[in-house]
Write an enzyme that holds these catalytic residues in place. Structure first.
Site, PDB file in Angstrom:
ATOM      1  N   HIS A   9       0.590  -1.283   0.339  1.00  0.00           N
ATOM      2  CA  HIS A   9      -0.245   0.112   0.191  1.00  0.00           C
ATOM      3  C   HIS A   9       1.172   1.023   0.024  1.00  0.00           C
ATOM      4  CE1 HIS A   9      -2.960   2.553   2.269  1.00  0.00           C
ATOM      5  NE2 HIS A   9      -3.732   2.352   1.346  1.00  0.00           N
ATOM      6  N   HIS A  51      -0.759  11.084  -2.130  1.00  0.00           N
ATOM      7  CA  HIS A  51      -2.304  10.799  -2.026  1.00  0.00           C
ATOM      8  C   HIS A  51      -3.275  12.364  -1.272  1.00  0.00           C
ATOM      9  CE1 HIS A  51      -5.534   9.136   1.565  1.00  0.00           C
ATOM     10  NE2 HIS A  51      -5.392   8.347   1.246  1.00  0.00           N
TER      11      HIS A  51
HETATM   12  O1  G3P Z   1      -6.701   1.733  -3.035  1.00  0.00           O
HETATM   13  C1  G3P Z   1      -6.962   0.815  -1.425  1.00  0.00           C
HETATM   14  C2  G3P Z   1      -6.511   2.173  -0.865  1.00  0.00           C
HETATM   15  O2  G3P Z   1      -5.089   3.048  -1.052  1.00  0.00           O
HETATM   16  C3  G3P Z   1      -7.737   3.550  -1.028  1.00  0.00           C
HETATM   17  O3  G3P Z   1      -7.762   4.708   0.843  1.00  0.00           O
HETATM   18  O4  G3P Z   1      -6.927   6.647   1.449  1.00  0.00           O
HETATM   19  O5  G3P Z   1      -5.110   4.799   1.305  1.00  0.00           O
HETATM   20  O6  G3P Z   1      -5.965   6.201  -0.988  1.00  0.00           O
HETATM   21  P1  G3P Z   1      -6.245   5.151   0.621  1.00  0.00           P
HETATM   22 MG    MG Z   2      -4.765   4.481  -2.373  1.00  0.00          MG
END
Ligand code: G3P
Ligand code: MG
Length: 248
Positions: A9, A51
């Protein structure tokens, strides 16, 4: 396309600053084959890895990314907030990140992450760029987004690239939307996933991914529920339960 059990992630956000080239390299060092990151536009419309809609948290610059041109974004330190040894990290362009993916042989879940009001523009710029630079010999990346308009544009620009419909919790009309957008997968926030929902999604022929799973016990329960893919900040913590390679 079969999604992997484990995806890093924002790179591997527990171990390296999120959405940086160091994060992508860390994911590879942990033996992962896939990485997730967020693509957003600078003020002059260039897709970069970011992000939040402000630069504050990861670079200390309080401005909105949508108001800052690439030449200024590119000078910011995107790693020092995380640890001193990452101080040289920059906010990478999507083009630079893609070149690194190709070099490392990594596959990507590119989350289209628009600043407010820019869903279509962000999707068009992100998907067009990746279509242009992606090597024809490799399967295309997976594009995901919380916003349906962005997925519509992804479908228009590069129909052969798979799409993931990203939701916090399962929308009532999820299936109708997923059919219309030709989605490969459904991506949900893991604490809210119910076994009956997982069953319905799988029965309808979609792969199911959960974010952001950082606990091995929780990961095991999600895999028992039929989840195909877990997106994790901390891939080494989940490597054993996911049957993935461990850190070298
Ligand atoms: O793609 C999954 C996840 O990354 C979605 O939430 O806020 O971490 O981008 P966020
Ligand atoms: Mg994400």
């Amino acid at each position: 396309m079969k999604l992997p059990r484990l995806v890093g992630h924002r790179g591997a956000a527990t171990h390296a600053p999120e959405n940086t080239l160091a994060g992508i390299r860390a994911a590879r060092e942990f033996g992962l084959e896939w990485v997730e990151f967020d693509a957003q536009l600078t003020g002059d419309g260039v897709p970069v890895l970011m992000h939040d809609d402000t630069l504050q948290r990861t670079t200390g610059d309080p401005r909105k990314i949508a108001e800052v041109p690439l030449d200024e974004v590119a000078r910011l330190d995107a790693g020092g907030w995380f640890a001193e040894r990452f101080r040289e990290e920059r906010v990478p362009t999507l083009e630079a990140a893609t070149a690194l993916l190709v070099e490392l042989g990594l596959q990507a879940n590119v989350e289209i992450k628009p600043s407010p009001g820019l869903a279509r523009e962000t999707a068009i710029a992100t998907v067009s760029l990746m279509k242009r630079v992606w090597h024809a010999t490799r399967p295309p990346p997976l594009f995901s987004c919380f916003q349906v308009e962005a997925l519509e544009e992804a479908q228009n620009v590069w129909p052969e690239a798979p799409r993931g419909y990203l939701m916090r919790s399962l929308a009532r009309d999820w299936q109708e939307t997923a059919v219309r957008l030709g989605c490969l997968s459904i991506h949900l926030w893991h604490p809210g996933i119910r076994p009956d929902q997982a069953e319905a999604i799988k029965a309808a022929g979609y792969q199911l991914a959960a974010y952001t799973v950082n606990d091995a016990g929780r990961a095991a329960r999600l895999l028992e529920m039929g989840l195909d893919c877990l997106i994790s900040d901390d891939p080494p913590a989940l490597a054993e339960v996911c049957g993935a390679s461990k850190a070298a």
